[in-house]
Design a protein around this motif. Structure first.
Motif, PDB file in Angstrom:
ATOM      1  N   GLU A 322     -50.855 -89.220 -66.134  1.00  0.00           N
ATOM      2  CA  GLU A 322     -51.494 -87.904 -65.758  1.00  0.00           C
ATOM      3  C   GLU A 322     -52.199 -87.880 -64.257  1.00  0.00           C
ATOM      4  OE1 GLU A 322     -55.204 -88.206 -68.199  1.00  0.00           O
ATOM      5  OE2 GLU A 322     -53.857 -87.538 -69.880  1.00  0.00           O
ATOM      6  N   ASP A 323     -52.913 -89.921 -63.964  1.00  0.00           N
ATOM      7  CA  ASP A 323     -52.831 -89.794 -62.369  1.00  0.00           C
ATOM      8  C   ASP A 323     -50.838 -90.028 -61.435  1.00  0.00           C
ATOM      9  OD1 ASP A 323     -53.038 -89.920 -59.485  1.00  0.00           O
ATOM     10  OD2 ASP A 323     -54.269 -92.719 -60.380  1.00  0.00           O
ATOM     11  N   PRO A 324     -50.529 -88.308 -60.390  1.00  0.00           N
ATOM     12  CA  PRO A 324     -49.353 -88.687 -60.008  1.00  0.00           C
ATOM     13  C   PRO A 324     -48.819 -89.483 -59.543  1.00  0.00           C
ATOM     14  CG  PRO A 324     -50.569 -87.077 -59.179  1.00  0.00           C
ATOM     15  CD  PRO A 324     -52.186 -87.246 -60.046  1.00  0.00           C
ATOM     16  N   SER A 325     -49.688 -90.668 -59.109  1.00  0.00           N
ATOM     17  CA  SER A 325     -49.230 -91.890 -58.547  1.00  0.00           C
ATOM     18  C   SER A 325     -49.335 -93.519 -58.805  1.00  0.00           C
ATOM     19  CB  SER A 325     -50.084 -92.249 -56.633  1.00  0.00           C
ATOM     20  OG  SER A 325     -51.648 -92.823 -57.820  1.00  0.00           O
ATOM     21  N   ASN A 326     -49.338 -93.272 -60.109  1.00  0.00           N
ATOM     22  CA  ASN A 326     -49.810 -93.803 -61.416  1.00  0.00           C
ATOM     23  C   ASN A 326     -48.316 -95.046 -61.443  1.00  0.00           C
ATOM     24  OD1 ASN A 326     -50.511 -95.931 -63.338  1.00  0.00           O
ATOM     25  ND2 ASN A 326     -50.740 -94.454 -65.027  1.00  0.00           N
ATOM     26  N   TYR A 327     -47.462 -94.571 -61.319  1.00  0.00           N
ATOM     27  CA  TYR A 327     -46.071 -95.143 -61.545  1.00  0.00           C
ATOM     28  C   TYR A 327     -45.779 -96.607 -60.291  1.00  0.00           C
ATOM     29  CZ  TYR A 327     -44.629 -91.974 -57.602  1.00  0.00           C
ATOM     30  OH  TYR A 327     -44.635 -91.308 -56.412  1.00  0.00           O
ATOM     31  N   ASN A 328     -46.519 -95.860 -59.355  1.00  0.00           N
ATOM     32  CA  ASN A 328     -47.384 -97.511 -58.515  1.00  0.00           C
ATOM     33  C   ASN A 328     -48.016 -98.647 -58.831  1.00  0.00           C
ATOM     34  OD1 ASN A 328     -44.947 -97.462 -57.621  1.00  0.00           O
ATOM     35  ND2 ASN A 328     -44.762 -96.228 -56.025  1.00  0.00           N
ATOM     36  N   ASN A 329     -49.413 -98.038 -59.316  1.00  0.00           N
ATOM     37  CA  ASN A 329     -50.962 -98.344 -59.488  1.00  0.00           C
ATOM     38  C   ASN A 329     -50.850 -99.716 -60.945  1.00  0.00           C
ATOM     39  OD1 ASN A 329     -51.786 -96.609 -57.462  1.00  0.00           O
ATOM     40  ND2 ASN A 329     -52.969 -94.985 -58.993  1.00  0.00           N
ATOM     41  N   TYR A 330     -51.774-100.043 -59.994  1.00  0.00           N
ATOM     42  CA  TYR A 330     -51.235-101.568 -61.251  1.00  0.00           C
ATOM     43  C   TYR A 330     -52.570-100.934 -62.261  1.00  0.00           C
ATOM     44  CZ  TYR A 330     -50.139-104.267 -57.542  1.00  0.00           C
ATOM     45  OH  TYR A 330     -49.198-104.653 -56.757  1.00  0.00           O
ATOM     46  N   VAL A 370     -43.246-114.824 -76.380  1.00  0.00           N
ATOM     47  CA  VAL A 370     -42.059-114.101 -75.358  1.00  0.00           C
ATOM     48  C   VAL A 370     -42.434-114.051 -74.408  1.00  0.00           C
ATOM     49  CG1 VAL A 370     -42.344-110.928 -75.293  1.00  0.00           C
ATOM     50  CG2 VAL A 370     -42.873-111.731 -77.194  1.00  0.00           C
ATOM     51  N   LEU A 371     -42.046-113.714 -73.278  1.00  0.00           N
ATOM     52  CA  LEU A 371     -41.190-113.947 -72.360  1.00  0.00           C
ATOM     53  C   LEU A 371     -41.961-112.067 -71.325  1.00  0.00           C
ATOM     54  CD1 LEU A 371     -37.979-116.583 -71.674  1.00  0.00           C
ATOM     55  CD2 LEU A 371     -40.841-116.650 -70.789  1.00  0.00           C
ATOM     56  N   LEU A 372     -41.992-112.465 -70.670  1.00  0.00           N
ATOM     57  CA  LEU A 372     -42.541-111.211 -69.181  1.00  0.00           C
ATOM     58  C   LEU A 372     -43.414-110.935 -68.227  1.00  0.00           C
ATOM     59  CD1 LEU A 372     -46.270-110.721 -69.525  1.00  0.00           C
ATOM     60  CD2 LEU A 372     -46.179-110.837 -71.950  1.00  0.00           C
ATOM     61  N   GLY A 373     -42.295-110.230 -67.339  1.00  0.00           N
ATOM     62  CA  GLY A 373     -42.823-110.246 -66.110  1.00  0.00           C
ATOM     63  C   GLY A 373     -43.691-109.762 -65.750  1.00  0.00           C
ATOM     64  N   HIS A 374     -44.779-109.851 -64.626  1.00  0.00           N
ATOM     65  CA  HIS A 374     -45.876-109.035 -64.228  1.00  0.00           C
ATOM     66  C   HIS A 374     -46.783-109.409 -62.694  1.00  0.00           C
ATOM     67  CE1 HIS A 374     -50.226-109.642 -64.080  1.00  0.00           C
ATOM     68  NE2 HIS A 374     -50.933-108.186 -64.418  1.00  0.00           N
ATOM     69  N   ALA A 375     -46.995-108.199 -62.319  1.00  0.00           N
ATOM     70  CA  ALA A 375     -47.208-108.491 -60.342  1.00  0.00           C
ATOM     71  C   ALA A 375     -48.718-107.295 -60.793  1.00  0.00           C
ATOM     72  CB  ALA A 375     -46.548-107.970 -59.818  1.00  0.00           C
ATOM     73  N   ASP A 376     -49.490-108.233 -59.933  1.00  0.00           N
ATOM     74  CA  ASP A 376     -50.595-107.502 -58.815  1.00  0.00           C
ATOM     75  C   ASP A 376     -51.186-107.453 -57.583  1.00  0.00           C
ATOM     76  OD1 ASP A 376     -52.115-109.990 -59.204  1.00  0.00           O
ATOM     77  OD2 ASP A 376     -53.205-109.728 -60.437  1.00  0.00           O
ATOM     78  N   LYS A 377     -52.067-107.495 -57.321  1.00  0.00           N
ATOM     79  CA  LYS A 377     -52.295-107.222 -55.787  1.00  0.00           C
ATOM     80  C   LYS A 377     -52.413-108.678 -55.386  1.00  0.00           C
ATOM     81  CE  LYS A 377     -55.133-102.977 -55.523  1.00  0.00           C
ATOM     82  NZ  LYS A 377     -55.745-102.232 -54.697  1.00  0.00           N
ATOM     83  N   LYS A 378     -52.661-110.083 -56.371  1.00  0.00           N
ATOM     84  CA  LYS A 378     -52.288-110.606 -55.627  1.00  0.00           C
ATOM     85  C   LYS A 378     -51.350-111.809 -55.670  1.00  0.00           C
ATOM     86  CE  LYS A 378     -56.784-112.063 -57.527  1.00  0.00           C
ATOM     87  NZ  LYS A 378     -58.005-113.043 -59.149  1.00  0.00           N
TER      88      LYS A 378
END
Length: 411
Positions: A322-330, A370-378
């Motif tokens: 719904e937020d147009p920038s959400n594809y790059n938001n955390y 389950v193995l999964l990748g993740h990233a945030d601002k840290k």
């Protein structure tokens, strides 16, 4: 059906990172043998790390120094699937409207060879998804070619081509069939057909459509449909995770209903019962109707990518655009969906992240985690989710690119 479009143009800029990508980097011949690090130990996995327009593939232990091992991985374009089968790693990727399938052999220590043992080319089409039948046959789905090609998994030589053009749902405005998420059960491949009604905006049809194919003869037996959801499956490279067979033999498909970009489309899970070759018209689970984050209903969707955990539970990636920038938001969350209880629960211990980590979700070989990748601002990391306890632990720091695929080296 009221065809009201809610397309966000900038969204497709983000989809270039995780969905259909047209401008991609070339393949290099760098070595992939991560095991040269004498400090590395433990069980190895196939890894793909995305770095801008490329993905770097190879094998390493999950305790390895990611920054060090990725330097020795093979570079290929960033759009493509990555799978293990019968002692080899397979990469299928798109470049300039042509597709390439490569097979890399693994040695006894699960080190990946520097150069492919076999290569197949698909000209003028997007081929994004692979499905292995047995040691003598695999399928490659030509996403924009209205076809599925049967190949020898070792030589990658073509055995047959299944023409799907006659199954384009022109009556309901489709212009191409687009084969995608598939499962094999009882000698038949059930492959979703995303009947595309708007190719420029990548809008799929308003009903679910699945082709039932005999894997011995490569003949389409029939095409079945349902109208409880919109088009099922996902046009992606995520290793067919929007469809699966549970321990009872029931087949499940998810429809993301074009992620809300088109009014009137219904999302949700539908199923094909064991022994049947028609949709169960009496069962559907619309995730929008389920309680989530303290609300009785929600407007989120599953991103492509996920893992069936057993006992009716599916681990996936939940959010919306719904937020147009959400594809790059955390803003996206890892969740566990219970298909039997029709509930959705957020996995605790992980901060919100961006949606392009969906391909990284892989059930480990023992079926316990389950193995999964993740990233945030840290920063970025690879985590392990323990199914029994629901706890999450960090397994690897990711400092070069992002964890794209984490593939157990086990059939």
């Amino acid at each position: 059906m009221k065809k009201t479009y809610k397309i966000i143009p900038s969204l497709f800029k983000g989809l270039a990172v995780s969905s259909l990508v047209f401008g991609l980097a070339a393949c290099s011949d760098s070595s992939s043998n991560a095991s040269d690090d004498s400090n590395e130990s433990g069980k190895k996995y196939g890894f793909s790390f995305m770095v801008e327009n490329s993905q770097f593939i190879g094998t390493a232990s999950i305790s390895a120094d990611q920054k060090k091992v990725v330097d020795d991985f093979v570079e290929i374009p960033n759009k493509g699937s990555f799978q293990y089968f019968n002692g080899s790693l397979y990469a299928l990727y798109v470049e300039d409207m042509n597709s390439t399938l490569v097979r890399y052999e693994l040695d006894k220590d699960n080190n990946m060879s520097d150069k492919p043992a076999a290569t197949a080319k698909f000209k003028g089409t997007h081929a994004l998804m692979m499905k292995f039948v047995d040691k003598d046959k695999m399928y490659v789905e030509q996403t924009l070619g209205d076809a599925i090609t049967a190949l020898d998994p070792i030589t990658l030589k073509e055995k047959a081509t299944i023409d799907l053009s006659k199954y384009i749902d022109e009556k309901n405005g489709a212009v191409t069939t687009v084969p995608n998420s598939a499962v094999i059960r009882d000698g038949k491949m059930f492959v979703a057909l995303s009947q595309m009604v708007d190719l420029n905006s990548m809008i799929t049809g308003a009903q679910g459509s699945v082709a039932v194919i005999d894997v011995k003869t490569d003949k389409v037996e029939k095409v079945i449909t349902e109208n409880l959801t919109a088009a099922v499956g996902v046009i992606d490279d995520m290793n067919n995770t929007m469809s699966f067979v549970d321990e009872d033999g029931d087949i499940y498909y998810y429809s993301n209903a074009a992620m809300g970009w088109m009014d009137g489309y219904k999302e949700g899970f539908v199923r094909i019962k064991k022994g049947k070759t028609e949709f169960d018209k009496d069962w559907v689970f619309h995730l929008h109707d389920a309680a989530y984050a303290g609300k009785k209903s929600n407007n989120n969707y599953l991103m492509s990518g996920g893992a069936y955990l057993g006992k009716g539970k599916f681990l996936g990636f939940f959010g919306n655009f719904e937020d147009p920038s959400n594809y790059n938001n955390y803003e996206w969350e890892f969740v566990v969906i219970d298909l039997k209880k029709k509930t959705i629960e957020k996995i605790e211990g992980l901060s919100p992240t961006i949606p392009w980590f969906a391909p990284s979700i892989h059930l480990d070989a023992d079926g316990k985690s389950v193995l999964l990748g993740h990233a945030d601002k840290k920063g970025g990391a690879v985590y392990r989710y323990d199914i029994a306890s629901g706890k999450v632990t960090k397994e690897m720091n990711v400092t070069t690119g992002t964890a794209y695929y984490i593939v157990p080296l086990d059939d």
